[in-house]
Design a protein around this motif. Structure first.
Motif, short mmCIF file in Angstrom:
data_model
loop_
_atom_site.label_atom_id
_atom_site.label_comp_id
_atom_site.label_asym_id
_atom_site.label_seq_id
_atom_site.Cartn_x
_atom_site.Cartn_y
_atom_site.Cartn_z
N GLY A 82 0.79 -1.23 0.00
CA GLY A 82 0.00 0.00 0.00
C GLY A 82 0.83 1.28 0.00
O GLY A 82 0.30 2.36 -0.29
N PHE A 83 2.10 1.16 0.32
CA PHE A 83 2.95 2.36 0.41
C PHE A 83 3.82 2.46 -0.85
O PHE A 83 4.52 1.50 -1.17
CB PHE A 83 3.85 2.29 1.65
CG PHE A 83 3.07 2.21 2.94
CD1 PHE A 83 2.64 3.37 3.56
CD2 PHE A 83 2.77 0.99 3.53
CE1 PHE A 83 1.92 3.32 4.76
CE2 PHE A 83 2.05 0.92 4.73
CZ PHE A 83 1.63 2.10 5.33
N ARG A 203 2.42 -1.16 10.89
CA ARG A 203 2.09 -2.31 10.05
C ARG A 203 3.16 -3.40 10.17
O ARG A 203 2.87 -4.58 10.35
CB ARG A 203 1.94 -1.83 8.60
CG ARG A 203 1.82 -2.91 7.56
CD ARG A 203 0.41 -3.45 7.46
NE ARG A 203 0.35 -4.62 6.57
CZ ARG A 203 0.18 -5.86 7.02
NH1 ARG A 203 0.00 -6.10 8.30
NH2 ARG A 203 0.15 -6.87 6.17
#
Ligand code: ATP
Ligand code: MG
Length: 303
Positions: A82-83, A203
């Motif tokens: 997601g990053f 995370r």
């Protein structure tokens, strides 16, 4: 260019690529026809077996460390999908980027050249290392106040962002306050770097915890995409060079020495070097124990 003693001589030429820089651990290449890094469509980051501690490169290297760090970075980049990160996809060849030479494939990453921010984005969930040293003097780290009475290795009430200024090769990185990062990169970027760093740490700690491993602290580096300006995760990520990893079971039973990082090297060096002049060569036993811990971390995380 190559300022690391000995690095230049050991570097074998890579077909299609030109060496432009050597950091303490990594060697950077651009496509041969690129005039400069600014002009390059890709960077090849090759992780060597060099090991540094207290910002000096030591002898000898740790066998296969370059491969281990690269495998770990790749694995984490995938987990953190997601990053936005700097990895370039495999169809790079279609865009005229030279192939990654087979001789370094296992320790090389093909990445997008970014405008790097001069900040090491450190996040600490536990008090250790330079954080512990600073805490004893000021009861705070990088301007972040902490409760009284903490001891080395304690878990912090909440993870904290403790940036450092990225020193030039040969200098020491220096802990700085968040306000100083605002002066360096502007408020908006400084806040984004802090937010991203804390989010990625949160995370990653969850992922590690599921595998019985504590991510005590870590350092990220970010850069801006040269076209879109998007803040992009760069460099290596969550490796045993850039992070402190501890065995959760050992920690819970009171043993705070079971680490999967280069703490073995730091401890030995602290006991055998006054930090002046050339450091002594690492004994074979320290080298092998460090290699074994690096291998074990990769195996446990990726199992
Ligand atoms: P250390 O991380 O131990 O302080 P170092 O900073 O001297 O070491 P290395 O980590 O050995 O250097 O080399 C990697 C270099 O490449 C760093 O200067 C890093 O900032 C830079 N780098 C990483 N990813 C990118 C990228 N996508 N674009 C431009 N530069 C990058
Ligand atoms: Mg680095």
């Amino acid at each position: 260019t190559a300022d690391v003693p000995g690095a230049e001589q050991q570097l074998a030429p890579l077909t299609g690529w030109r060496h432009v820089y050597s950091g303490k651990v990594r060697d950077l290449y651009v496509p041969s026809e690129a005039a400069s890094v600014d002009d390059a469509a890709a960077l090849l980051v090759v992780a060597s077996d060099r090991v540094s501690a207290f910002d000096v490169v030591l002898e000898p290297g740790i066998p296969a460390k370059g491969e281990l760090l690269t495998s770990l970075s790749r694995w984490w980049f995938e987990k953190l999908a997601g990053f936005p990160n700097h990895l370039l996809d495999v169809d790079a060849a279609a865009r005229g980027i030279p192939a990654v030479p087979a001789t370094v494939a296992d320790r090389a990453m093909l990445v997008k050249p970014l405008d790097m921010f001069p900040i090491e984005c450190v996040v600490r969930g536990y008090l250790s290392g330079s954080g512990w040293i600073e805490y004893q003097a000021t009861q705070s780290v990088c301007g972040v106040p902490l409760p009284a009475g903490l001891v080395d290795g304690d878990r912090l009430p909440l993870p904290i962002y403790t940036p450092a200024f990225k020193a030039d090769l040969g200098d020491h990185d220096e802990n700085i306050t968040f306000e100083r990062t605002v002066e360096l990169v502007g408020a908006e970027t400084a806040e984004a770097l802090r937010g991203l760093s804390l989010a990625i740490y949160a995370r990653a700690s969850e992922v590690a915890e599921d595998r019985g491993i504590i991510l005590a602290d870590t350092k990220f580096e970010f850069g801006a995409d040269r076209i879109t300006g998007e803040i992009t995760l760069a460099d290596e990520v969550l490796t045993s060079d850039s992070s402190r990893y501890w065995d959760a079971a050992a920690y819970d039973s009171g043993d705070r020495t079971a680490s999967f990082d280069k703490q073995i090297v730091r401890n030995w060096l602290s006991a055998n070097w006054d930090r002046i002049g050339t450091p002594p060569a690492l004994p074979a036993e320290i080298v092998e124990r460090t290699a074994a811990r690096y291998r074990e971390l990769l195996a446990r995380l990726t199992a």
